[in-house]
Enzyme design. Structure first.
Site, mmCIF file in Angstrom:
data_model
loop_
_atom_site.group_PDB
_atom_site.id
_atom_site.type_symbol
_atom_site.label_atom_id
_atom_site.label_comp_id
_atom_site.label_asym_id
_atom_site.label_seq_id
_atom_site.Cartn_x
_atom_site.Cartn_y
_atom_site.Cartn_z
ATOM 1 N N ASP A 32 1.022 -0.979 -0.188
ATOM 2 C CA ASP A 32 0.083 0.174 0.200
ATOM 3 C C ASP A 32 0.784 1.654 0.227
ATOM 4 O O ASP A 32 2.186 1.493 0.231
ATOM 5 C CB ASP A 32 -1.125 -0.429 1.350
ATOM 6 C CG ASP A 32 0.500 0.099 2.673
ATOM 7 O OD1 ASP A 32 1.002 0.157 2.593
ATOM 8 O OD2 ASP A 32 -1.508 0.444 3.407
ATOM 9 N N CYS A 67 3.061 -3.326 3.664
ATOM 10 C CA CYS A 67 2.437 -2.244 4.685
ATOM 11 C C CYS A 67 3.167 -1.291 5.302
ATOM 12 O O CYS A 67 4.416 -1.274 5.670
ATOM 13 C CB CYS A 67 0.344 -2.041 4.975
ATOM 14 S SG CYS A 67 0.689 -3.044 6.178
ATOM 15 N N THR A 78 2.972 -1.281 8.760
ATOM 16 C CA THR A 78 4.280 -2.043 9.111
ATOM 17 C C THR A 78 4.042 -3.719 9.744
ATOM 18 O O THR A 78 4.079 -4.552 10.289
ATOM 19 C CB THR A 78 2.167 -1.880 10.955
ATOM 20 O OG1 THR A 78 0.984 -2.490 10.484
ATOM 21 C CG2 THR A 78 1.940 -0.889 11.227
ATOM 22 N N HIS A 115 11.247 -23.428 9.575
ATOM 23 C CA HIS A 115 10.491 -23.729 10.555
ATOM 24 C C HIS A 115 8.879 -23.809 9.850
ATOM 25 O O HIS A 115 8.344 -24.364 10.081
ATOM 26 C CB HIS A 115 10.521 -23.526 12.077
ATOM 27 C CG HIS A 115 11.205 -23.539 12.757
ATOM 28 N ND1 HIS A 115 11.915 -23.895 14.224
ATOM 29 C CD2 HIS A 115 12.531 -24.494 12.594
ATOM 30 C CE1 HIS A 115 12.402 -23.954 14.558
ATOM 31 N NE2 HIS A 115 13.506 -24.695 13.162
ATOM 32 N N HIS A 121 9.362 -30.601 11.365
ATOM 33 C CA HIS A 121 8.113 -29.198 11.385
ATOM 34 C C HIS A 121 6.965 -28.940 9.967
ATOM 35 O O HIS A 121 5.938 -28.835 10.130
ATOM 36 C CB HIS A 121 9.142 -28.096 10.292
ATOM 37 C CG HIS A 121 9.966 -28.115 11.180
ATOM 38 N ND1 HIS A 121 9.919 -27.073 12.925
ATOM 39 C CD2 HIS A 121 11.086 -27.813 11.716
ATOM 40 C CE1 HIS A 121 10.717 -26.741 14.027
ATOM 41 N NE2 HIS A 121 12.263 -27.325 12.532
HETATM 42 C C1 RB5 Z 1 -2.335 2.970 6.019
HETATM 43 O O1 RB5 Z 1 -1.998 3.612 7.244
HETATM 44 C C2 RB5 Z 1 -1.326 1.464 7.390
HETATM 45 O O2 RB5 Z 1 -2.390 1.567 8.394
HETATM 46 C C3 RB5 Z 1 -1.353 -0.092 6.705
HETATM 47 O O3 RB5 Z 1 0.222 0.736 5.518
HETATM 48 C C4 RB5 Z 1 -0.906 -0.729 7.125
HETATM 49 O O4 RB5 Z 1 -0.025 0.072 8.262
HETATM 50 C C5 RB5 Z 1 -2.047 -1.660 8.053
HETATM 51 O O5 RB5 Z 1 -2.035 -2.773 8.686
#
Ligand code: RB5
Length: 153
Positions: free
Chosen positions: A9, A66, A68, A99, A134
């Site tokens: 994203d 993304c 996080t 694993h 595993h």
């Molecule tokens: C976008 O702002 C953010 O929420 C997305 O990139 C991600 O971190 C979602 O888990």
């Protein structure tokens, strides 16, 4: 040339572009499912594309980014046969292969720096699944997927 599906994203767009260059240097063919700029988008739309390609066997593995990594990891692990691993360090990147036989590596574009991300990718691409005890655990996950498909929850 082996294909790798890749998408992000807006929170992972810049790192995705760097990763594509790195994958080409390593001799892979990145297949880019977007996003293509910094405009705000919804991560499921992009995670789904990579997860579908890996789940149906069109592309053997993928990388998703993304902000996080958490949203992408929630999305992809709903797909049968997808083992998405959200990794923040070298150890988890290696263990997710040894694993868990992870087939999608997920990174947080706002969490890891470029240098660490590239090293994690290098390790992830070159580390083999250990099998053995595993494999038995992965078989249980496969059985669960089959049971849910047959009977629902
Ligand atoms: C976008 O702002 C953010 O929420 C997305 O990139 C991600 O971190 C979602 O888990």
């Amino acid at each position: 040339m082996e294909k790798i599906a890749i998408a992000s994203d807006h929170g992972g767009f810049e790192l995705k572009e760097e990763i594509k260059l790195f994958l080409k240097e390593l001799g892979y063919e990145p297949v880019d499912f977007g996003t293509h700029n910094n405009d705000s988008v919804d991560y499921p739309d992009f995670g789904i594309k990579v997860a579908e390609a890996v789940s149906n066997g069109n592309i053997p593995s993928g990388i998703l980014i993304c902000g996080t990594g958490i949203g992408m990891s929630i999305v992809v692990n709903k797909f049968p046969g997808v083992r998405g691993a959200l990794c923040n360090d070298i150890y988890t990147a290696r263990m997710s292969r040894e694993h868990n036989d992870s087939n999608i590596l997920i990174l947080g574009g706002r969490v890891v720096g470029k240098g660490l991300a590239m090293e994690m990718i290098r390790i992830w691409l070159t580390t083999k699944f250990e099998g053995g005890r595993h494999q038995k655990r992965l078989d249980k996950i496969k059985e669960l997927e089959e049971r849910i498909r047959r009977e629902g929850i």
